[in-house]
Design an enzyme around this catalytic site. Structure first.
Site, PDB file in Angstrom:
ATOM      1  N   LYS A   1       0.854  -1.197   0.000  1.00 53.97           N
ATOM      2  CA  LYS A   1       0.000   0.000   0.000  1.00 53.97           C
ATOM      3  C   LYS A   1       0.886   1.242   0.000  1.00 53.97           C
ATOM      4  O   LYS A   1       1.934   1.267   0.664  1.00 53.97           O
ATOM      5  CB  LYS A   1      -0.904  -0.042   1.236  1.00 53.97           C
ATOM      6  CG  LYS A   1      -1.963   1.054   1.298  1.00 53.97           C
ATOM      7  CD  LYS A   1      -2.862   0.870   2.530  1.00 53.97           C
ATOM      8  CE  LYS A   1      -3.925   1.949   2.631  1.00 53.97           C
ATOM      9  NZ  LYS A   1      -4.819   1.765   3.809  1.00 53.97           N
TER      10      LYS A   1
ATOM     11  N   SER B   1      -9.700   1.824   2.956  1.00 55.54           N
ATOM     12  CA  SER B   1      -8.838   2.573   2.075  1.00 55.54           C
ATOM     13  C   SER B   1      -7.819   1.708   1.312  1.00 55.54           C
ATOM     14  O   SER B   1      -7.242   2.183   0.337  1.00 55.54           O
ATOM     15  CB  SER B   1      -8.086   3.638   2.871  1.00 55.54           C
ATOM     16  OG  SER B   1      -7.256   3.041   3.845  1.00 55.54           O
TER      17      SER B   1
ATOM     18  N   SER C   1      -9.840  -0.498   7.135  1.00 55.86           N
ATOM     19  CA  SER C   1      -9.293  -0.393   5.778  1.00 55.86           C
ATOM     20  C   SER C   1      -8.613  -1.629   5.213  1.00 55.86           C
ATOM     21  O   SER C   1      -8.318  -1.667   4.026  1.00 55.86           O
ATOM     22  CB  SER C   1      -8.306   0.770   5.701  1.00 55.86           C
ATOM     23  OG  SER C   1      -9.023   1.964   5.597  1.00 55.86           O
TER      24      SER C   1
HETATM   25  N1  GLN Z   1     -13.032   4.277   6.465  1.00 54.94           N
HETATM   26  C1  GLN Z   1     -12.375   4.667   7.670  1.00 54.94           C
HETATM   27  C2  GLN Z   1     -11.944   6.108   7.583  1.00 54.94           C
HETATM   28  O1  GLN Z   1     -12.217   6.707   6.599  1.00 54.94           O
HETATM   29  C3  GLN Z   1     -11.224   3.758   7.966  1.00 54.94           C
HETATM   30  C4  GLN Z   1     -10.020   4.071   7.187  1.00 54.94           C
HETATM   31  C5  GLN Z   1      -8.852   3.212   7.562  1.00 54.94           C
HETATM   32  O2  GLN Z   1      -8.986   2.184   8.232  1.00 54.94           O
HETATM   33  N2  GLN Z   1      -7.693   3.683   7.176  1.00 54.94           N
HETATM   34  O3  GLN Z   1     -11.346   6.648   8.447  1.00 54.94           O
END
Ligand code: GLN
Length: 446
Positions: A52, A127, A151
């Site tokens: 990532k 994400s 994410s």
């Molecule tokens: N969707 C969540 C957020 O927008 C989690 C994102 C993540 O785990 N990086 O914060």
């Protein structure tokens, strides 16, 4: 390695999982392995992996999918990257994501969208959407993601792959571009549970560079994968199966419950009464931490700097205004507000108290149960463009994953079935540092 890149060049233009490839280096590394031979005990030697793009890679552009870091080339490796390289794995490229990992659809990337391989009109989740698609589309067998509020697990669920968010402290965060430092964890995304356990073996362990990394011994996570889970006690939180969960997702989970019972486990209804406050607490805590972590992107030390600036203040304001996307700015404003003197008690402090209540809920259930199970996300993958304009709807997607991060517990998504032809993941939640039991259950189930 050559076949991997040939396949990626065929498959990825339609999907957009990758932000940039590491072809020359990976091929060189592969050639060196050919020359020097591979240690037979080294299961990951020569295996292509994706990382990532919020995990720093020395000499390889790392953007966190932000214009702010568009041309940023790190001068060191994240600890997990050093561990991959020490295992002789090949890093084939960096994957797309929501900007600074803020989002649940990979649509907030400053560069391009990523499409779900099961239905290219749909999001891959986020994400870590690029990592999930890289694995689901057969481009690589292992990708690293990061999980602050879901994410790793939610895109794994949306793509029908296995994703583990390890216990907080299990994996070093050194070199992970920080979002919410008390919540962030790096974890593996794979096609099978066994691959996942092996990948966690590779990246787990204490690191002097990360003071929050744990000194707990790291067991061999592949050791207990026998398929035998007789007598295992699993709790199914009633809050995870109620209103707001797509009935077709619920059905898949009910099928999973049956399968666990057939395997000799007992599954009983339990309660996590404060989990419904998780989303509210998380968006205060994560945004507060993000507002602090993102102060370093000032137009001077890293990355993007606005043109024709008049003075120092102008450098800061214009570089940040032009370098960050809308969702990142929303979090910075929300976090700065929650931490400001007049509102700290009402918001940040209160959110911390809620976090403690959520931790207590989990502790209570784990007095009697080995594992907790439920859905990962309330729905399967939604359509591109459907939720991006509506942050609250997007935030509510995380309702089932966030409590796990707030409590620092390990959570895993395992493919469980399909709803309208789209993959649905089963979430397994374990006791702190007990990923082994989750892998054992996931392996018996998959
Ligand atoms: N969707 C969540 C957020 O927008 C989690 C994102 C993540 O785990 N990086 O914060």
């Amino acid at each position: 390695a050559k076949a991997t890149f040939a396949n990626m060049n065929q498959v990825d233009p339609q999907l957009g999982a990758f932000l940039n490839l590491n072809e020359d280096q990976a091929l060189q590394q592969a050639a060196a392995l050919d020359q020097n031979g591979i240690d037979a005990n080294n299961v990951f030697a020569g295996i292509p992996m994706a990382v990532k793009d919020n995990i720093v890679t020395k000499g390889l552009t790392t953007t966190a999918a932000s214009k702010m870091l568009e041309n940023f080339v790190p001068v060191y490796n994240a600890t997990v990257v050093d561990k991959l390289l020490a295992s002789n794995a090949l890093i084939v490229g960096k994957t797309n994501m929501d900007e600074f990992a803020m989002g649940g659809s990979t649509e907030t990337s400053a560069f391009h969208v990523t499409r779900n391989p099961w239905d290219i009109s749909r999001v891959p989740g986020g994400s870590s959407g690029g990592s999930a698609v890289a694995v689901a589309s057969g481009q690589v067998p292992v990708a690293l993601g990061s999980d602050t509020g879901g994410s790793i697990r939610q895109p794994s669920s949306f793509n029908g792959i296995v994703g583990m968010k390890p216990t907080y402290g299990r994996v070093s965060r050194w070199g992970l571009i920080a979002f919410g430092s008390s919540l962030d964890q790096i974890g593996p995304m794979t096609r099978t549970v066994k691959d996942n356990a092996a990948a966690l073996n590779m990246i787990a362990g204490n690191d002097v560079h990360d003071t929050t990394s744990s000194k707990q011994t790291v067991p061999d996570f592949t050791a207990g994968l026998t398929g035998d889970i007789k007598g295992m006690k699993i709790g199914l939180p009633k809050e995870y199966m109620g209103d707001g969960i797509d009935p077709k997702v619920r059905e898949v989970i009910q099928q999973a419950v049956k399968q666990f019972e057939d395997l000799g486990a007992t599954v009983e209804e339990v309660s996590l009464p404060n989990s419904r406050y998780g989303v509210a607490a998380y968006y205060i805590i994560a945004s507060s931490e993000a507002s602090s972590n993102l102060q370093r992107f000032d137009g001077i030390r890293y990355g993007f700097r606005a043109d024709d600036v008049k003075n120092l203040e102008d450098v800061y304001v214009r570089s940040r205004s032009e370098g960050f996307g809308d969702e990142v700015k929303r979090r910075i404003m929300l976090g700065t507000f929650s931490l400001s003197a007049g509102y700290y008690d009402a918001y940040f402090h209160k959110a911390g108290q809620v976090r403690t209540m959520i931790i207590n809920d989990f502790n209570k259930v784990f007095e009697d149960y080995d594992l907790i199970m439920g859905p990962v996300a309330p729905t399967p993958a939604f359509k591109l463009g459907d939720e991006l304009s509506d942050p609250i709807t997007m935030y509510m997607n995380d309702v089932l994953t966030i409590p796990v991060n707030l409590a620092g517990l390990p959570g895993m998504s395992v493919p469980a079935g399909f709803a309208d032809g789209l993959p649905v993941g089963l979430q397994l939640i374990g006791k702190a540092f007990d990923e082994s039991t989750m892998y054992r259950a996931g392996y018996a189930f998959e």
